[in-house]
Write an enzyme that holds these catalytic residues in place. Structure first.
Site, short mmCIF file in Angstrom:
data_model
loop_
_atom_site.label_atom_id
_atom_site.label_comp_id
_atom_site.label_asym_id
_atom_site.label_seq_id
_atom_site.Cartn_x
_atom_site.Cartn_y
_atom_site.Cartn_z
CG ASP A 1 -26.30 -10.93 22.22
OD1 ASP A 1 -26.08 -11.71 23.17
OD2 ASP A 1 -26.61 -9.74 22.40
CG HIS A 2 -21.82 -15.08 24.31
ND1 HIS A 2 -21.40 -13.81 24.56
CD2 HIS A 2 -21.80 -15.70 25.50
CE1 HIS A 2 -21.13 -13.68 25.84
NE2 HIS A 2 -21.36 -14.81 26.45
CG HIS B 1 -24.68 -10.14 26.27
ND1 HIS B 1 -24.52 -10.53 24.97
CD2 HIS B 1 -23.42 -9.98 26.76
CE1 HIS B 1 -23.23 -10.61 24.69
NE2 HIS B 1 -22.55 -10.28 25.76
O1 LIG Z 1 -19.79 -10.48 26.16
C1 LIG Z 1 -19.33 -10.59 27.29
O2 LIG Z 1 -19.78 -11.57 28.07
C2 LIG Z 1 -19.01 -12.02 29.17
C3 LIG Z 1 -19.95 -12.84 30.04
O3 LIG Z 1 -20.39 -13.93 29.31
P1 LIG Z 1 -20.83 -15.27 30.06
O4 LIG Z 1 -21.26 -16.16 28.95
O5 LIG Z 1 -19.63 -15.77 30.82
O6 LIG Z 1 -21.94 -14.89 30.98
C4 LIG Z 1 -18.41 -10.89 29.95
O7 LIG Z 1 -17.50 -11.39 30.91
C5 LIG Z 1 -17.64 -9.99 29.01
O8 LIG Z 1 -17.16 -8.86 29.71
C6 LIG Z 1 -18.52 -9.53 27.87
O9 LIG Z 1 -17.72 -8.87 26.91
#
Ligand SMILES: O=C1O[C@H](COP(=O)(O)O)[C@@H](O)[C@H](O)[C@H]1O
Ligand SMILES: NC(=O)C1=CN([C@@H]2O[C@H](COP(=O)(O)OP(=O)(O)OC[C@H]3O[C@@H](n4cnc5c(N)ncnc54)[C@H](OP(=O)(O)O)[C@@H]3O)[C@@H](O)[C@H]2O)C=CC1
Length: 503
Positions: A177-178, A240
């Site tokens: 989960d980044h 997230h």
């Molecule tokens: O996991 C995802 O995250 C991105 C947003 O990530 P961020 O690190 O740029 O805040 C999102 O644009 C994407 O739709 C989603 O799959």
């Protein structure tokens, strides 16, 4: 920090977008920082047939700006093996290739398999790896990194979990989960548990409400096909945003160790007050979809006009939820979370709104709005912490004014902040799963969103349009209790907080 022990990383889906845009650049950064193991190889695996050299060239395209000598050195650790996900012979060949390369390059057979493929392959690949014995190696480790999405609903997530667990053990599985890899998210733990001043006030006695926003100014770009089947609830909230709630609301863990922390976040998920009727969902959850608009003379497409999106789509590009956590610490404190695409700016932040002071000492008997102390944890951009509090304006009398105490993370160190993927890849290499989601918490998060998913399938469940470039449907504002209260709108505070409105 010590470098991870000798190992090999095998990326499935290596010819794809994620590998090129995120994984290879992160590995390159780790390489030039000398954070990768001293004896290390990377093997790309997907159906397309490449030679090692062709794959090296293709996968490093995104590194054009970097130092050419370092790129040439980096390329030496990259290899490629074509694999058809459902062909067992290809896994035998992959195993043979791993053996040969490990022997030739003096690499220990510690293996990480990264599933960067479409999710439909998340069960067949681990099954076939297990079939040829690559899920365990005597005296070595074998780990599996699973990309999002982890299921599309509770049932599919349970099934996926069960299938993964029939081939790998929980301690071998790293669900990425980044958001958990973002620096400020980790700093939340330090803020809460390394500073004695916050913990005594981190509860229902002092906190009025909690707000978490993850806003994006971009739309669905080239991912319309994927997004139209997903929507904001699955794409951002189930994973997230709920993981952020877990870290913000959890009890102090006994140690900084993966299960100690994940046991505490799990308790938070289990305490989420469930939605038990459509009426409750209607009153506490708002979904929206961006419609076309005109910004600075530029025509902005609506969601339904995006490539890959159904022209009658009812997929939400915005979602906001008000909910409660039924435990001692958070009883009656509303949590508000929202996310959306094509909002006025890109910002992710958590806002703790503290209760007003009990006595209006400086209002001079008038009904003046109170100073509402806020602690804002900015996840991105301009990572940092902002505290809002009241101060006296210079001059006669006691006129109060809200002011900011603003800490910017980039002033802390000369070091560039590591990207989330850099941090998470390295953590997996050293066997630290703290910032990876555990299976049970992923399942609890699906349980929480399930009634919302079911309600939204009904044809009379509302979805509100919002013009691209605005903060979502007005109905989301009405979620916040209290006449004077709204979400925090970072763009309105341009001069105070330094946010830049992109649209
Ligand atoms: O996991 C995802 O995250 C991105 C947003 O990530 P961020 O690190 O740029 O805040 C999102 O644009 C994407 O739709 C989603 O799959
Ligand atoms: N891209 C991104 O920004 C993000 C992606 N993710 C997740 O990461 C994973 C990978 O994403 P991404 O790289 O964009 O995915 P891609 O769609 O680019 O797929 C990756 C690779 O998988 C192989 N593949 C595609 N379809 C099939 C199929 N039907 N059967 C077998 N192999 C197939 C292809 O390689 P080949 O044809 O050579 O086999 C392709 O290059 C996905 O699960 C995605 O949800 C998560 C967050 C962000």
């Amino acid at each position: 920090m010590n470098r991870p022990i000798s190992q090999a990383l095998i990326i499935f889906g290596a010819s794809g977008d994620l590998t090129k845009r995120k994984l290879i650049p992160s590995l390159y950064k780790l390489f030039i920082q000398k954070s990768l193991p001293e004896n290390f190889i990377l093997i790309g695996a997907s159906r397309t047939v490449f030679t090692d050299e062709q794959f090296r060239t293709k996968s490093t395209e995104f590194l054009q700006e970097e130092d050419q000598n370092s790129i040439e050195e980096f390329k030496k650790i990259i290899h490629y093996q074509p694999v058809q996900p459902d062909n067992i012979e290809d896994y035998q060949k992959l195993k043979g290739r791993i053996d040969t390369l490990c022997e030739k390059k003096n690499i220990e057979k510690n293996l990480i398999f990264y599933l960067s493929t479409p999710p439909a392959l998340y069960t067949i690949i681990p099954k076939n790896l297990a079939e040829v014995g690559l899920n365990k190696e005597e005296g070595h480790f074998s780990r599996l990194i699973v990309e999002k999405p982890f299921g599309t609903d509770l049932e599919s997530a349970l099934k996926l979990n069960q299938e993964l667990l029939s081939n790998f053990e929980e301690h071998q599985i790293y669900r990425i989960d980044h958001y958990l890899g973002k620096e400020t998210v980790q700093n939340l733990l330090v803020l809460r548990f390394a500073n004695a001043i916050f913990e005594p006030i981190w509860n229902r006695n002092f906190i009025e409400r909690v707000e978490i926003t993850s806003a994006e100014s971009l739309g669905v770009e080239k991912r319309g096909g994927y997004y139209d089947k997903s929507g904001a609830l699955r794409d951002m909230i189930q994973n997230h945003l709920l993981q952020l709630v877990g870290l913000l609301a959890m009890e102090p863990p006994v140690e900084v160790e993966a299960d100690a922390i994940r046991n505490e976040t799990l308790k938070v998920f289990k305490a989420f007050a469930p939605f038990t009727s459509d009426e409750q969902i209607k009153n506490n959850v708002v979904r929206g979809q961006y419609i076309s608009s005109r910004i600075k003379n530029e025509e902005i497409k609506g969601y339904r006009q995006e490539e890959g999106v159904d022209e009658n789509s009812r997929t939400e590009t915005f979602a906001a939820i008000k909910f409660y956590i039924n435990n001692w610490r958070w009883s009656n404190v509303p949590f508000y979370i929202r996310t959306g695409k094509k909002l006025p700016t890109r910002v992710s932040e958590m806002v703790i709104h503290f209760k007003n002071s009990p006595h209006h000492l400086f209002s001079g008997g008038k009904e003046l709005p109170q100073i509402n102390n806020q602690l804002i944890i900015r996840i991105q951009p301009d990572e940092g912490i902002l505290m809002k509090f009241g101060m006296k304006e210079p001059g006669s009398g006691f006129v109060t004014k809200p002011v900011n105490m603003n800490f910017h993370y980039n002033t802390l160190s000369e070091k560039e902040l590591p990207s989330a993927y850099q941090r998470l890849l390295l953590d997996c290499m050293i066997g630290d799963a703290t910032l990876y989601a555990r299976g049970d918490s992923v399942i609890e998060a699906w349980k929480f969103v399930k009634p919302i998913q079911e309600y939204w399938k009904k044809s009379d469940a509302p979805i509100f349009g919002y013009p691209a470039g605005t903060w979502g449907p007005h109905e989301a504002d009405n979620l916040i209790e209290g006449d004077e209260q709204t979400w925090r709108y970072p763009c309105k505070n341009l001069s105070n907080d330094g946010y830049y409105c992109e649209l």
